[in-house]
Design a protein around this motif. Structure first.
Motif, PDB file in Angstrom:
ATOM      1  N   SER A 117       0.898  -1.220   0.096  1.00 31.12           N
ATOM      2  CA  SER A 117      -0.011   0.054  -0.161  1.00 31.12           C
ATOM      3  C   SER A 117       0.950   1.218  -0.079  1.00 31.12           C
ATOM      4  O   SER A 117       2.012   1.069   0.302  1.00 31.12           O
ATOM      5  N   GLY A 118       0.128   2.311  -0.467  1.00 33.61           N
ATOM      6  CA  GLY A 118       1.024   3.599  -0.219  1.00 33.61           C
ATOM      7  C   GLY A 118       0.715   4.260   0.932  1.00 33.61           C
ATOM      8  O   GLY A 118       0.416   3.879   1.890  1.00 33.61           O
ATOM      9  N   GLY A 119       0.623   5.711   0.871  1.00 37.09           N
ATOM     10  CA  GLY A 119       0.236   6.780   2.109  1.00 37.09           C
ATOM     11  C   GLY A 119       1.612   6.694   3.046  1.00 37.09           C
ATOM     12  O   GLY A 119       2.697   6.209   2.409  1.00 37.09           O
ATOM     13  N   SER A 120       1.039   7.207   4.054  1.00 40.83           N
ATOM     14  CA  SER A 120       2.354   7.527   4.906  1.00 40.83           C
ATOM     15  C   SER A 120       2.492   6.356   6.086  1.00 40.83           C
ATOM     16  O   SER A 120       3.788   6.118   6.429  1.00 40.83           O
ATOM     17  N   THR A 121       1.470   5.452   6.317  1.00 46.06           N
ATOM     18  CA  THR A 121       1.564   4.413   7.347  1.00 46.06           C
ATOM     19  C   THR A 121       2.802   3.346   6.929  1.00 46.06           C
ATOM     20  O   THR A 121       3.499   3.098   7.933  1.00 46.06           O
ATOM     21  N   PRO A 122       2.794   3.061   5.749  1.00 39.87           N
ATOM     22  CA  PRO A 122       3.895   2.038   5.602  1.00 39.87           C
ATOM     23  C   PRO A 122       5.223   2.500   5.665  1.00 39.87           C
ATOM     24  O   PRO A 122       6.274   1.548   6.054  1.00 39.87           O
ATOM     25  N   LYS A 123       5.563   3.904   5.781  1.00 38.51           N
ATOM     26  CA  LYS A 123       6.653   4.267   6.011  1.00 38.51           C
ATOM     27  C   LYS A 123       7.581   3.820   7.053  1.00 38.51           C
ATOM     28  O   LYS A 123       8.796   3.327   7.078  1.00 38.51           O
ATOM     29  N   GLY A 154     -12.767   5.846   5.014  1.00 38.13           N
ATOM     30  CA  GLY A 154     -12.793   4.370   4.848  1.00 38.13           C
ATOM     31  C   GLY A 154     -12.409   3.953   3.582  1.00 38.13           C
ATOM     32  O   GLY A 154     -12.955   2.575   3.254  1.00 38.13           O
ATOM     33  N   HIS A 155     -11.579   4.662   2.698  1.00 36.70           N
ATOM     34  CA  HIS A 155     -11.132   3.945   1.441  1.00 36.70           C
ATOM     35  C   HIS A 155     -10.075   3.078   1.732  1.00 36.70           C
ATOM     36  O   HIS A 155      -9.432   3.228   2.803  1.00 36.70           O
ATOM     37  N   THR A 156      -9.920   2.275   0.764  1.00 32.84           N
ATOM     38  CA  THR A 156      -8.492   1.167   0.783  1.00 32.84           C
ATOM     39  C   THR A 156      -8.143   1.162  -0.758  1.00 32.84           C
ATOM     40  O   THR A 156      -8.813   1.316  -1.448  1.00 32.84           O
ATOM     41  N   ALA A 157      -6.785   0.813  -0.660  1.00 33.63           N
ATOM     42  CA  ALA A 157      -6.208   0.887  -2.176  1.00 33.63           C
ATOM     43  C   ALA A 157      -6.586   2.233  -2.545  1.00 33.63           C
ATOM     44  O   ALA A 157      -6.468   3.165  -1.931  1.00 33.63           O
ATOM     45  N   SER A 158      -7.136   2.194  -4.056  1.00 34.52           N
ATOM     46  CA  SER A 158      -7.460   3.497  -4.336  1.00 34.52           C
ATOM     47  C   SER A 158      -9.397   3.396  -4.606  1.00 34.52           C
ATOM     48  O   SER A 158      -9.681   3.865  -5.596  1.00 34.52           O
ATOM     49  N   SER A 172       4.417   9.748  -5.720  1.00 30.54           N
ATOM     50  CA  SER A 172       4.361   8.250  -6.027  1.00 30.54           C
ATOM     51  C   SER A 172       4.582   7.392  -5.011  1.00 30.54           C
ATOM     52  O   SER A 172       5.583   7.562  -4.029  1.00 30.54           O
ATOM     53  N   ASN A 173       3.772   6.428  -4.970  1.00 34.47           N
ATOM     54  CA  ASN A 173       3.939   5.131  -4.018  1.00 34.47           C
ATOM     55  C   ASN A 173       5.205   4.329  -4.112  1.00 34.47           C
ATOM     56  O   ASN A 173       5.859   3.931  -3.211  1.00 34.47           O
ATOM     57  N   TYR A 174       5.432   4.557  -5.481  1.00 37.31           N
ATOM     58  CA  TYR A 174       6.731   3.583  -5.742  1.00 37.31           C
ATOM     59  C   TYR A 174       7.815   4.326  -5.275  1.00 37.31           C
ATOM     60  O   TYR A 174       9.022   3.777  -4.503  1.00 37.31           O
ATOM     61  N   GLY A 184      -0.767  -2.217  -4.721  1.00 39.28           N
ATOM     62  CA  GLY A 184      -2.088  -2.173  -4.813  1.00 39.28           C
ATOM     63  C   GLY A 184      -2.708  -1.176  -5.482  1.00 39.28           C
ATOM     64  O   GLY A 184      -3.796  -1.300  -5.931  1.00 39.28           O
ATOM     65  N   ASP A 185      -2.255   0.020  -5.215  1.00 44.04           N
ATOM     66  CA  ASP A 185      -2.632   1.134  -5.947  1.00 44.04           C
ATOM     67  C   ASP A 185      -1.326   2.102  -6.034  1.00 44.04           C
ATOM     68  O   ASP A 185      -0.402   2.006  -5.398  1.00 44.04           O
ATOM     69  N   GLU A 186      -1.513   3.204  -7.131  1.00 45.36           N
ATOM     70  CA  GLU A 186      -0.582   4.031  -7.527  1.00 45.36           C
ATOM     71  C   GLU A 186      -1.233   5.175  -8.212  1.00 45.36           C
ATOM     72  O   GLU A 186      -2.216   5.160  -8.584  1.00 45.36           O
ATOM     73  N   ARG A 187      -0.422   6.313  -7.752  1.00 43.26           N
ATOM     74  CA  ARG A 187      -1.016   7.294  -8.131  1.00 43.26           C
ATOM     75  C   ARG A 187      -0.457   7.746  -9.711  1.00 43.26           C
ATOM     76  O   ARG A 187       0.572   6.998 -10.123  1.00 43.26           O
ATOM     77  N   CYS A 188      -1.217   8.386 -10.485  1.00 45.52           N
ATOM     78  CA  CYS A 188      -0.861   8.489 -11.792  1.00 45.52           C
ATOM     79  C   CYS A 188      -0.140   9.877 -12.109  1.00 45.52           C
ATOM     80  O   CYS A 188      -0.450  10.875 -12.604  1.00 45.52           O
ATOM     81  N   LEU A 193      -2.815  -3.351   3.195  1.00 48.79           N
ATOM     82  CA  LEU A 193      -3.750  -2.300   2.648  1.00 48.79           C
ATOM     83  C   LEU A 193      -3.672  -1.045   3.837  1.00 48.79           C
ATOM     84  O   LEU A 193      -3.508  -1.583   4.906  1.00 48.79           O
ATOM     85  N   GLY A 194      -3.751   0.041   3.359  1.00 49.67           N
ATOM     86  CA  GLY A 194      -4.081   1.163   4.421  1.00 49.67           C
ATOM     87  C   GLY A 194      -5.689   1.467   4.331  1.00 49.67           C
ATOM     88  O   GLY A 194      -6.292   0.768   3.743  1.00 49.67           O
ATOM     89  N   MET A 195      -5.978   2.125   4.983  1.00 48.48           N
ATOM     90  CA  MET A 195      -7.268   2.810   5.204  1.00 48.48           C
ATOM     91  C   MET A 195      -7.269   4.296   5.509  1.00 48.48           C
ATOM     92  O   MET A 195      -6.795   4.781   6.396  1.00 48.48           O
ATOM     93  N   GLY A 196      -8.103   4.917   4.530  1.00 52.86           N
ATOM     94  CA  GLY A 196      -8.171   6.569   4.874  1.00 52.86           C
ATOM     95  C   GLY A 196      -9.141   6.734   5.813  1.00 52.86           C
ATOM     96  O   GLY A 196      -9.882   5.761   6.230  1.00 52.86           O
ATOM     97  N   SER A 197      -9.149   7.955   6.151  1.00 48.68           N
ATOM     98  CA  SER A 197     -10.219   8.430   7.342  1.00 48.68           C
ATOM     99  C   SER A 197     -11.545   8.215   6.749  1.00 48.68           C
ATOM    100  O   SER A 197     -12.427   8.650   7.465  1.00 48.68           O
ATOM    101  N   ASP A 251      -7.256   9.516  13.664  1.00 49.26           N
ATOM    102  CA  ASP A 251      -8.016   9.820  12.529  1.00 49.26           C
ATOM    103  C   ASP A 251      -8.784   8.763  12.132  1.00 49.26           C
ATOM    104  O   ASP A 251      -9.527   8.876  11.036  1.00 49.26           O
ATOM    105  N   LYS A 252      -8.561   7.564  12.395  1.00 47.46           N
ATOM    106  CA  LYS A 252      -8.988   6.298  11.521  1.00 47.46           C
ATOM    107  C   LYS A 252     -10.009   5.606  12.860  1.00 47.46           C
ATOM    108  O   LYS A 252     -10.657   4.583  12.356  1.00 47.46           O
ATOM    109  N   THR A 253      -9.718   6.259  14.089  1.00 47.90           N
ATOM    110  CA  THR A 253     -10.697   5.434  15.130  1.00 47.90           C
ATOM    111  C   THR A 253     -11.941   5.072  14.671  1.00 47.90           C
ATOM    112  O   THR A 253     -12.471   4.018  14.914  1.00 47.90           O
TER     113      THR A 253
END
Ligand code: 6PG
Length: 239
Positions: free
Chosen positions: A36-42, A142-146, A78-80, A66-70, A136-140, A195-197
């Motif tokens: 997954s991307g975003g900040s959590t996996p860092k 409730g999205h996941t992947a994109s 870029s998640n990559y 699982g997802d990538e920004r264009c 997978l991450g989850m946005g606040s 923010d995900k609680t």
């Protein structure tokens, strides 16, 4: 099977998950992992690249997204690029093991290409590629992947990958679709922070309206789903 594991903080979440990856890859010759991307996996990637660098046989792992920004691979979005900076450049891995989404390409063409590539490289059940592990991450929201709440159809989309759109920025994304996620052998949500609680509580406790959130539709067909949470994200669960 669904498991929920709660840890004191995001560093302990990362350590527990790194230990899981050590076990998952031990005695294996090839393991396909979608990141997954975003900040959590860092936090996880930094740990894997340091304390775990010599504990994992990187040669058996194939990295997918699982997802990538264009966006181009050198974009700060870029998640990559994030994964390269925090993990890939620090470990002994060949280019052939890194299956990057071509964020710089035409989105529709890339969704098709990446899906075809996945179909060729992975084992399949009913023609659906099977990942050994999808992180997978989850946005606040409730999205996941994109897969965002305004595009729930991507959960049932027949194609392996699809073009998604961020609801606020309009940024296009390439995402794996719901049936590919649910075909995986292991699915791990890594979710931390207060923010995900709210969404964690609604989704895990199947509270009224939970089905409105894409993350609530992650339900492996035969595999295992584990939520790796810190106390903040799990605050609504702990009675
Ligand atoms: C992405 C991710 C996305 C992410 C969630 C959580 O490309 O942004 O794949 O699904 O996992 O938005 O992001 P944070 O970890 O930054 O909260």
């Amino acid at each position: 099977m669904i498991q929920t594991k709660v840890f004191n903080n995001k560093n302990e979440v990362a350590k527990a998950f790194a230990d899981f990856i050590v076990q998952l890859t031990k005695h294996r010759t090839k393991v396909h992992i979608a990141l997954s991307g975003g900040s959590t996996p860092k936090v996880l990637f930094d740990l894997l690249a340091s304390n775990y660098r010599t504990q994992i046989n990187w040669k058996v792992i194939h990295f997918w997204w699982g997802d990538e920004r264009c966006v181009p691979p050198d974009s700060s979005d870029s998640n990559y690029n994030m994964t390269h900076q925090h993990l890939l450049q620090h470990i002994d891995i060949s280019e052939s093991q890194v299956h990057r989404v071509l964020g710089e390409a035409d989105p529709q063409q890339e969704a098709q290409r990446y899906g075809d590539h996945m179909h060729r490289e992975l084992s399949k059940i009913h023609e659906v590629p099977v990942f050994d592990l999808i992180i997978l991450g989850m946005g606040s929201d409730g999205h996941t992947a994109s897969i965002f709440p305004h595009q729930m159809d991507l959960l049932r989309e027949e194609n392996i990958c699809a073009v998604a759109t961020h609801p606020e920025s309009g940024q296009q994304r390439i995402t794996i679709t719901g049936h590919v996620i649910n075909q995986a052998r292991h699915i791990a949500f890594l979710v931390t922070g207060n923010d995900k609680t709210e969404k964690v509580e609604i989704i895990i406790n199947k509270k009224p309206g939970y089905h409105k959130y894409p993350a609530a539709h992650v339900a492996p067909i035969t595999g295992k789903l584990t939520w790796y949470l810190d106390h903040e994200a799990a605050a609504g669960l702990e009675t």
